[in-house]
Scaffold this motif. Structure first.
Motif, PDB file in Angstrom:
ATOM      1  N   LEU A  71      36.660  -5.901  -0.986  1.00 32.66           N
ATOM      2  CA  LEU A  71      37.615  -5.639  -1.965  1.00 32.66           C
ATOM      3  C   LEU A  71      38.078  -6.834  -2.680  1.00 32.66           C
ATOM      4  CD1 LEU A  71      39.864  -2.749  -0.767  1.00 32.66           C
ATOM      5  CD2 LEU A  71      37.993  -2.544  -2.442  1.00 32.66           C
ATOM      6  N   THR A  72      38.069  -7.756  -1.581  1.00 33.07           N
ATOM      7  CA  THR A  72      38.413  -9.215  -2.074  1.00 33.07           C
ATOM      8  C   THR A  72      37.480  -9.911  -2.923  1.00 33.07           C
ATOM      9  OG1 THR A  72      39.728  -9.334  -0.024  1.00 33.07           O
ATOM     10  CG2 THR A  72      39.644 -11.432  -1.215  1.00 33.07           C
ATOM     11  N   TYR A  73      36.153  -9.785  -2.473  1.00 33.58           N
ATOM     12  CA  TYR A  73      35.218 -10.331  -3.221  1.00 33.58           C
ATOM     13  C   TYR A  73      35.260  -9.685  -4.649  1.00 33.58           C
ATOM     14  CZ  TYR A  73      32.757 -13.100   0.380  1.00 33.58           C
ATOM     15  OH  TYR A  73      32.594 -14.014   1.312  1.00 33.58           O
ATOM     16  N   ILE A  74      35.477  -8.518  -4.884  1.00 33.36           N
ATOM     17  CA  ILE A  74      35.629  -7.572  -6.273  1.00 33.36           C
ATOM     18  C   ILE A  74      36.541  -8.488  -7.037  1.00 33.36           C
ATOM     19  CG2 ILE A  74      36.407  -5.825  -7.375  1.00 33.36           C
ATOM     20  CD1 ILE A  74      34.903  -3.913  -5.211  1.00 33.36           C
ATOM     21  N   GLN A  75      37.790  -8.748  -6.428  1.00 31.06           N
ATOM     22  CA  GLN A  75      38.758  -9.280  -7.151  1.00 31.06           C
ATOM     23  C   GLN A  75      38.310 -10.743  -7.687  1.00 31.06           C
ATOM     24  OE1 GLN A  75      42.758 -10.037  -5.198  1.00 31.06           O
ATOM     25  NE2 GLN A  75      43.159  -7.744  -4.942  1.00 31.06           N
ATOM     26  N   VAL A  76      37.387 -11.630  -6.983  1.00 30.41           N
ATOM     27  CA  VAL A  76      36.993 -12.755  -7.550  1.00 30.41           C
ATOM     28  C   VAL A  76      35.573 -12.627  -8.318  1.00 30.41           C
ATOM     29  CG1 VAL A  76      38.343 -14.116  -5.925  1.00 30.41           C
ATOM     30  CG2 VAL A  76      35.862 -13.422  -5.309  1.00 30.41           C
ATOM     31  N   ASP A 103      32.649 -11.661  -7.377  1.00 31.40           N
ATOM     32  CA  ASP A 103      31.374 -11.952  -6.628  1.00 31.40           C
ATOM     33  C   ASP A 103      31.072 -10.751  -5.941  1.00 31.40           C
ATOM     34  OD1 ASP A 103      29.535 -12.896  -4.746  1.00 31.40           O
ATOM     35  OD2 ASP A 103      30.944 -14.434  -3.821  1.00 31.40           O
ATOM     36  N   TYR A 104      30.292 -10.104  -6.975  1.00 37.62           N
ATOM     37  CA  TYR A 104      29.793  -8.673  -6.811  1.00 37.62           C
ATOM     38  C   TYR A 104      28.508  -8.721  -5.502  1.00 37.62           C
ATOM     39  CZ  TYR A 104      32.748  -7.698 -10.427  1.00 37.62           C
ATOM     40  OH  TYR A 104      33.856  -7.655 -11.585  1.00 37.62           O
ATOM     41  N   VAL A 105      27.841  -9.784  -5.542  1.00 38.24           N
ATOM     42  CA  VAL A 105      26.849  -9.928  -4.495  1.00 38.24           C
ATOM     43  C   VAL A 105      27.143  -9.848  -2.969  1.00 38.24           C
ATOM     44  CG1 VAL A 105      24.774 -11.325  -3.711  1.00 38.24           C
ATOM     45  CG2 VAL A 105      25.243 -10.770  -6.450  1.00 38.24           C
ATOM     46  N   ASN A 106      28.202 -10.782  -2.801  1.00 35.29           N
ATOM     47  CA  ASN A 106      28.721 -10.751  -1.741  1.00 35.29           C
ATOM     48  C   ASN A 106      29.788  -9.569  -1.342  1.00 35.29           C
ATOM     49  OD1 ASN A 106      28.181 -13.179  -0.521  1.00 35.29           O
ATOM     50  ND2 ASN A 106      29.071 -14.260  -1.603  1.00 35.29           N
ATOM     51  N   GLU A 148      28.662   1.590  -4.090  1.00 32.06           N
ATOM     52  CA  GLU A 148      27.863   2.215  -5.283  1.00 32.06           C
ATOM     53  C   GLU A 148      28.552   1.474  -6.536  1.00 32.06           C
ATOM     54  OE1 GLU A 148      28.777   6.560  -5.183  1.00 32.06           O
ATOM     55  OE2 GLU A 148      27.866   6.580  -2.950  1.00 32.06           O
ATOM     56  N   PHE A 149      29.819   1.228  -6.545  1.00 29.67           N
ATOM     57  CA  PHE A 149      30.441   0.556  -7.567  1.00 29.67           C
ATOM     58  C   PHE A 149      29.727  -0.877  -7.854  1.00 29.67           C
ATOM     59  CE2 PHE A 149      33.529  -2.916  -8.777  1.00 29.67           C
ATOM     60  CZ  PHE A 149      33.881  -2.524 -10.297  1.00 29.67           C
ATOM     61  N   VAL A 150      29.848  -1.697  -6.736  1.00 30.57           N
ATOM     62  CA  VAL A 150      29.422  -3.133  -6.885  1.00 30.57           C
ATOM     63  C   VAL A 150      27.785  -3.093  -7.025  1.00 30.57           C
ATOM     64  CG1 VAL A 150      31.220  -4.182  -5.693  1.00 30.57           C
ATOM     65  CG2 VAL A 150      29.306  -3.363  -4.473  1.00 30.57           C
ATOM     66  N   GLY A 197      49.994 -13.447  -3.518  1.00 29.74           N
ATOM     67  CA  GLY A 197      48.539 -13.303  -3.400  1.00 29.74           C
ATOM     68  C   GLY A 197      47.441 -13.977  -3.426  1.00 29.74           C
ATOM     69  N   ASN A 198      46.580 -14.230  -2.911  1.00 30.25           N
ATOM     70  CA  ASN A 198      45.570 -15.365  -3.113  1.00 30.25           C
ATOM     71  C   ASN A 198      44.158 -14.771  -2.588  1.00 30.25           C
ATOM     72  OD1 ASN A 198      43.911 -17.597  -3.032  1.00 30.25           O
ATOM     73  ND2 ASN A 198      45.771 -18.812  -2.983  1.00 30.25           N
ATOM     74  N   PRO A 199      43.276 -14.159  -3.578  1.00 30.19           N
ATOM     75  CA  PRO A 199      42.115 -13.618  -2.873  1.00 30.19           C
ATOM     76  C   PRO A 199      41.128 -14.632  -2.235  1.00 30.19           C
ATOM     77  CG  PRO A 199      42.478 -12.881  -5.315  1.00 30.19           C
ATOM     78  CD  PRO A 199      43.586 -13.885  -5.109  1.00 30.19           C
ATOM     79  N   LYS A 200      41.235 -15.819  -2.880  1.00 29.31           N
ATOM     80  CA  LYS A 200      40.088 -17.036  -2.233  1.00 29.31           C
ATOM     81  C   LYS A 200      40.587 -17.329  -0.982  1.00 29.31           C
ATOM     82  CE  LYS A 200      38.499 -18.587  -6.515  1.00 29.31           C
ATOM     83  NZ  LYS A 200      38.654 -19.762  -7.479  1.00 29.31           N
ATOM     84  N   LYS A 201      41.855 -17.438  -0.735  1.00 32.23           N
ATOM     85  CA  LYS A 201      42.697 -17.555   0.826  1.00 32.23           C
ATOM     86  C   LYS A 201      42.240 -16.303   1.708  1.00 32.23           C
ATOM     87  CE  LYS A 201      45.948 -20.937  -0.216  1.00 32.23           C
ATOM     88  NZ  LYS A 201      47.282 -21.502  -0.115  1.00 32.23           N
TER      89      LYS A 201
END
Length: 172
Positions: free
Chosen positions: A128-133, A135-138, A161-163, A100-104
């Protein structure tokens, strides 16, 4: 029947959530036209759905087939938004220890968006992917776009709501 006809039948079955029929149709398309990247991409999506909805043994059973078909789809048609989308979710949902690779994954989601694919699931996955890295704004922007497309989506709203709380509390 031609591969395109099998693919059409497979898509209809997929949307109706009849994975057994969908799998057979996409396999028939591949048998008819072994170099059809679209058929491999959709077959990979079927395996992904079977793993997602199944238990541990289903994951073990379908993972090798999923990996093989998505690899073939990307090899045959690297510009396919269907293949890149399936790959994005693979990179998102697979633990890092297993590839797995969230950035990719972000790159794959953005590839699809840049080519005009717009649906709420795509933006949900991107968020969801931005959350993993972290990056809550994106992530918030992705979820907001998902809600624009599918107002009232409970899962997207929950993540938004979470982010939004994270961004409001100074986490960027």
């Amino acid at each position: 029947m031609k591969a395109a006809d099998w693919i059409t039948k497979g898509k209809k079955s997929f949307l109706a959530e009849d994975m057994a029929a969908s799998k057979k149709y996409f396999q028939s398309a591949i048998q008819e036209e072994p170099d059809n990247g679209e058929a491999y991409a959709f077959l990979a999506a079927v395996y992904g759905k079977l793993m997602e909805k199944g238990g541990f043994m289903d994951k073990v059973k379908y993972l090798p087939q999923f990996e093989k078909t998505i690899s073939m789809a990307l090899k045959l048609d690297p510009e396919s938004t269907v293949a890149r989308r399936v790959n994005a979710f693979r990179l998102l949902k697979t633990p890092k220890e297993f590839g797995g690779n969230p950035k990719k994954a972000i790159g794959e989601f953005l590839f699809c968006i840049e080519r005009g694919v717009t649906d709420s699931d795509l933006y949900y996955g991107l968020g969801l992917t931005y959350i993993q890295v972290k990056d809550y704004v994106n992530a918030r922007e992705a979820f907001e776009r998902g809600i624009e497309i599918k107002p009232g989506d409970v899962l997207i709203q929950k993540e938004l709501e979470f982010v939004s709380r994270r961004v409001g509390n100074g986490h960027h």
